[in-house]
Design an enzyme around this catalytic site. Sequence first.
Site, PDB file in Angstrom:
ATOM      1  N   TYR A  88       8.343 -60.558  83.541  1.00  0.00           N
ATOM      2  CA  TYR A  88       8.469 -61.939  83.066  1.00  0.00           C
ATOM      3  C   TYR A  88       7.452 -62.231  81.953  1.00  0.00           C
ATOM      4  CZ  TYR A  88      10.868 -62.374  87.574  1.00  0.00           C
ATOM      5  OH  TYR A  88      11.683 -62.196  88.653  1.00  0.00           O
ATOM      6  N   VAL A 122      25.251 -86.030  79.529  1.00  0.00           N
ATOM      7  CA  VAL A 122      26.021 -85.641  78.348  1.00  0.00           C
ATOM      8  C   VAL A 122      27.431 -85.290  78.812  1.00  0.00           C
ATOM      9  CG1 VAL A 122      26.275 -83.981  76.480  1.00  0.00           C
ATOM     10  CG2 VAL A 122      24.009 -84.875  77.068  1.00  0.00           C
ATOM     11  N   TYR A 175      19.549 -56.438  88.260  1.00  0.00           N
ATOM     12  CA  TYR A 175      18.372 -56.717  89.084  1.00  0.00           C
ATOM     13  C   TYR A 175      17.714 -55.424  89.548  1.00  0.00           C
ATOM     14  CZ  TYR A 175      18.340 -61.794  89.535  1.00  0.00           C
ATOM     15  OH  TYR A 175      18.204 -63.131  89.289  1.00  0.00           O
TER      16      TYR A 175
END
Length: 517
Positions: free
Chosen positions: A114, A278, A229
């Site tokens: 990450y 939205v 993964y």
Amino acid sequence: MNKNQLHKLAALGGVIIGAAAGAGVARHLHRRKIEQEASRVHPGRKGEPQAYLIGGGIGALSAAVYLIQDGGFLGENIHIIEGLDVLGGSNDGAGNVTQGFVCRGGRMLNEETYENFWELFDSIPSLDWPGKSVTEEILNFDHLHPTHAQARLIDKHGNILDVHSMQFDNKDRFLLTKLLATPEEKLDNLTIEDWFKDDPHFFTTNFWYMWQTTFAFQKWSSLFEFRRYMNRMMLEFSRIETLEGVTRTPYNQYESLILPLKSYLEGYGVDFSIKAVVEDIDFEEESITATDIYVKENGHERVLHLEEGDLCIMCNGCMSDNATLGDYRHAPDYRVDHPMSATLWKKVADKKPSLGNPAPFFTKPEETNWESFTVTCRGNRLLKMIEQFSGNIPGSGALMTFKDSNWLMSIVVAAQPHFKAQDQNTTIFWGYGLYTDQEGNYVKKKMRDCTGEEILLELLGHLHFEEHTKDILEDVVNVIPCMMPYIDAQFQPRAMSDRPHVVPSGSTNFAMISQFL
């Protein structure tokens, strides 16, 4: 990190990739901003470009940070539009000591991967540690609270299982190795079960039970995502039984991540609109150029018209759409109609087919749901009992999975306090079940039909704490269950083309961020 790496990261899915995608979008579109600067005119708006970010999750907040840091945008020209009444997307946490606390889910961080996440938060000041960044705050806390789970899998008799062996046989090893070597182009619409159809043994291994509950995979989940993964989390193979690779935040991830991001952006004058939905976006006929954004807020409709040089960055799917809460006496509703983000995604994809296809992800809630629950107690009686059972003090363990549970129930006890509003006499822990349509082993009801009290009673049965039930229940403040019909949507089987690119081919001012890229 170059553009190709960012796009690859964005395709991997998971909440942390929201930050990576946000970085990629901001930097990619920044280059276009520079190219168009000479010809941009915005009468009445001081000639400055505007950026409209649809959705207030970690991806949009991250994109806003990078637009300021790398894109040269003024904060006042960045507009974050969120349909819920709070920012954070799926990173949440709320409650108090009288009504109980709730987290819908948990996100697994890892110090060794990450990279975009750690880079981003290294530039965000900590709210609680003056002079330090959020990254420094998290890593300092985690190093002082290392994870080493001692009760990862538990059988129906309450025995903690030895899970040092993954229990693979040669066929399991062969098929896993073959999968890692197979190009993604050959995996369209395949499930994990399709790959292991001649190897039922794989789904009985310690590895599968631990992998499945760590990431919330199902047998019918996408083989694409399982393979991705597996590659992304390769370092976890040698420690999945202890989850030593998990990095913990000091508090719940709303308070530890979202609030510092929000505070940073507020300091730059970023414009936030919450409870503003939205409902549609218009495009030019010949290109992917957003022209108008249709917003409904407080019962009123308004249209945001994009001028040349403005940007529109849209979250095209939220895994916690349609989440509902129950309480100690009530089960949560099961609502599957009109998921907000997917409804918008379908509208824009119908106009521009290159913007992906939400149908594989948001039309099968019976395959994508699971249910979490947060238990709040006065005192620490129950946490002490769990500590004595597991051998882990709060915050040192990880998921405890009851492998024979009909719901496939797991719990995790974080370091206390997990919420800043907790006092010294309040403790909490979190859990979830993957099979909400199954009858419990001890409470003879489907999990999705159970009250918070009934879910706790099922857990006490698996822990074999029944003789202490009366005393434990007297300590309970609340048990808040949360039903999430699309929480596994990002793992659904799909074709490669169903996930759009972060910056679609032919786009001049439009991009997407989410777990669905």
